[in-house]
Design an enzyme around this catalytic site. Structure first.
Site, PDB file in Angstrom:
ATOM      1  N   GLY A   1      -0.627  -6.392 -13.045  1.00  0.00           N
ATOM      2  CA  GLY A   1      -1.555  -6.078 -14.242  1.00  0.00           C
ATOM      3  C   GLY A   1      -1.123  -4.692 -14.934  1.00  0.00           C
ATOM      4  O   GLY A   1      -0.347  -4.047 -14.226  1.00  0.00           O
TER       5      GLY A   1
ATOM      6  N   GLN B   1      -2.423  -2.109 -15.120  1.00  0.00           N
ATOM      7  CA  GLN B   1      -2.793  -0.994 -14.579  1.00  0.00           C
ATOM      8  C   GLN B   1      -2.798  -1.368 -13.082  1.00  0.00           C
ATOM      9  O   GLN B   1      -3.389  -0.633 -12.106  1.00  0.00           O
ATOM     10  CB  GLN B   1      -4.353  -0.647 -14.691  1.00  0.00           C
ATOM     11  CG  GLN B   1      -4.781   0.067 -16.072  1.00  0.00           C
ATOM     12  CD  GLN B   1      -3.916   1.507 -16.130  1.00  0.00           C
ATOM     13  OE1 GLN B   1      -3.668   2.150 -15.187  1.00  0.00           O
ATOM     14  NE2 GLN B   1      -3.641   1.951 -17.412  1.00  0.00           N
ATOM     15  N   SER B   2      -1.676  -1.867 -12.732  1.00  0.00           N
ATOM     16  CA  SER B   2      -1.353  -2.332 -11.269  1.00  0.00           C
ATOM     17  C   SER B   2      -0.795  -1.010 -10.658  1.00  0.00           C
ATOM     18  O   SER B   2       0.121  -0.282 -10.700  1.00  0.00           O
ATOM     19  CB  SER B   2       0.043  -3.228 -11.329  1.00  0.00           C
ATOM     20  OG  SER B   2       0.504  -3.248 -10.271  1.00  0.00           O
ATOM     21  N   ASN B   3      -1.615  -0.806  -9.313  1.00  0.00           N
ATOM     22  CA  ASN B   3      -1.128   0.447  -8.340  1.00  0.00           C
ATOM     23  C   ASN B   3       0.325   0.162  -7.843  1.00  0.00           C
ATOM     24  O   ASN B   3       0.977   0.953  -7.669  1.00  0.00           O
ATOM     25  CB  ASN B   3      -2.288   0.609  -7.606  1.00  0.00           C
ATOM     26  CG  ASN B   3      -3.522   0.932  -8.184  1.00  0.00           C
ATOM     27  OD1 ASN B   3      -3.498   1.782  -8.946  1.00  0.00           O
ATOM     28  ND2 ASN B   3      -4.679   0.364  -7.362  1.00  0.00           N
TER      29      ASN B   3
ATOM     30  N   CYS C   1       2.820  -1.708  -9.158  1.00  0.00           N
ATOM     31  CA  CYS C   1       3.961  -1.365  -9.878  1.00  0.00           C
ATOM     32  C   CYS C   1       4.015   0.064 -10.073  1.00  0.00           C
ATOM     33  O   CYS C   1       5.315   0.328 -10.064  1.00  0.00           O
ATOM     34  CB  CYS C   1       3.550  -1.881 -11.360  1.00  0.00           C
ATOM     35  SG  CYS C   1       3.598  -3.908 -11.515  1.00  0.00           S
TER      36      CYS C   1
END
Length: 374
Positions: free
Chosen positions: A90, A92-94, A96
């Site tokens: 997503g 706001q992927s942690n 990534c």
């Protein structure tokens, strides 16, 4: 922490040597072990002790559970002589964000496929929260709409980008969404061993009846559940799903266990609760108020996507059925994700403490020549 950013041979816990495949190496990326301490949340049932494992302390830019998985996954990428890492999540992927930072530590380029809304897919995604860190460390960001993501799927999207980069002469390595595969699962098998060792050093004989954790892609819950089951912890694991219904995660979890040749039915070792609320990355006013109230009461800041929803779900379960939790010792694993709060500032504004300009009367003495009022 010793041997930071070094690749080392890996030896599994004695109780996990029958699993396959066993990683050959690991890269030391996280600040470990993370502490365990008492967490005095208000409203617990009588006699219930809640403890918290601070995996939000694994490192500022890497904060959270994702880096434990990346220690094994990126060691494999280096073994395969990759020069580029591809992953997906997503906007706001942690995961990534952690992948981008960890890859930079190891001199690997990063390409991130980030899912966003149809309205925003053609626009600059900005510099809020995780995006700030990702773009600051030079990650290549590829936006995809949620509709395209659903119709194409993460595997096809990452493979498409992989083929493109290979044609350009690169050697890309694909990290699955959330780092959740058999290899990444070893991160939380190892975390179970870490908890065992921490309990051994205590003088109070502390043991946990239950372990609670958020479930976003499956690898964390697979590792901690399997580690608790096979090792000495023997705690029942409760996962609060934040991005899909429990049946979806039981299937994902079972696939990971089968990939490790664990020979166990996932339903025997974990109880998955629905903690989605209104959906992945969607926070209700009640959930955000809970996160704020927890911070005020205990000083522990939860993220709104994962640990916040899991803790909110746990307290709701305790409220509905307090007898089921009375007298138990419970370990809550804080999986990090503080940067995700920055994406919720508009919703949080009305919840945070009041402010005012300090009123200093003219009678309060001033230093000569400083702040003189005319």
């Amino acid at each position: 922490m010793a041997n930071f950013l070094t690749k080392q041979p890996y030896s599994p816990p004695s109780w996990a040597t029958h699993l396959s495949p066993i990683p050959s190496h690991t890269f030391s990326l996280a600040h470990l072990p993370t502490p365990i301490h008492r967490w005095n949340l208000p409203g617990l049932p009588d006699g219930t002790e809640l403890w918290i494992k601070r995996d939000d302390f694994t490192g500022m830019e890497l904060s959270g559970n994702k880096v434990r998985k990346l220690e094994f996954i990126l060691a494999d990428a280096i073994d395969q002589q990759a020069d580029t890492i591809i992953t997906i999540g997503g906007v706001q992927s942690n995961h990534c964000r952690a992948t981008a930072v960890a890859s930079n530590y190891l001199n690997l380029d990063t390409h991130l496929i980030l899912r966003t809304t149809k309205l925003l897919v053609e626009e600059d995604p900005g510099l809020v929260g995780n995006l700030l860190v990702e773009r600051f460390v030079g990650a290549n960001v590829h936006l995809i709409s949620k509709e395209e993501f659903s119709s194409i799927g993460s595997e096809a999207l990452t493979n498409t980008l992989k083929e493109k980069l290979e044609k350009e002469g690169r050697k890309p390595y694909v990290v699955p969404r959330g780092g959740s595969n058999a290899l990444g699962t070893w991160g939380y098998i190892e975390a179970a061993r870490e908890i065992e060792e921490q309990l051994k050093t205590r003088t109070d004989g502390l043991q946990f009846d239950d372990i609670v954790v958020a479930c976003g892609s499956g690898g964390t819950i697979a590792g901690i559940s399997l580690g608790s089951w096979l090792g000495t912890l023997k705690a029942k694991v409760h996962a609060f799903s934040v991005s899909n219904d429990p049946e979806y995660f039981y299937d994902v979890f079972q696939g990971i266990l089968d990939g490790l040749q664990a020979g166990v039915n996932c339903r025997d070792i974990v109880n998955i609760h629905n903690g989605q609320g209104k959906g992945y990355a969607v926070s209700t006013p009640e959930e955000l108020k809970f996160v704020k109230d927890v911070a005020c009461a205990t000083g522990v800041i939860l993220d709104p996507l994962y640990s916040g929803k899991a803790a909110y779900g746990l307290i709701n379960e305790m409220t509905k059925d307090p007898k089921n939790w009375e007298g138990k010792k419970i370990l809550f694993i804080h999986t990090g994700g503080l940067l995700g709060l920055y994406d919720k500032v508009d919703q949080m504004g009305s919840l945070v403490g009041s402010w005012c300009r300090m009123d200093v009367q003219e009678s309060v003495p001033r230093k000569d020549g400083v702040g003189k009022m005319f």
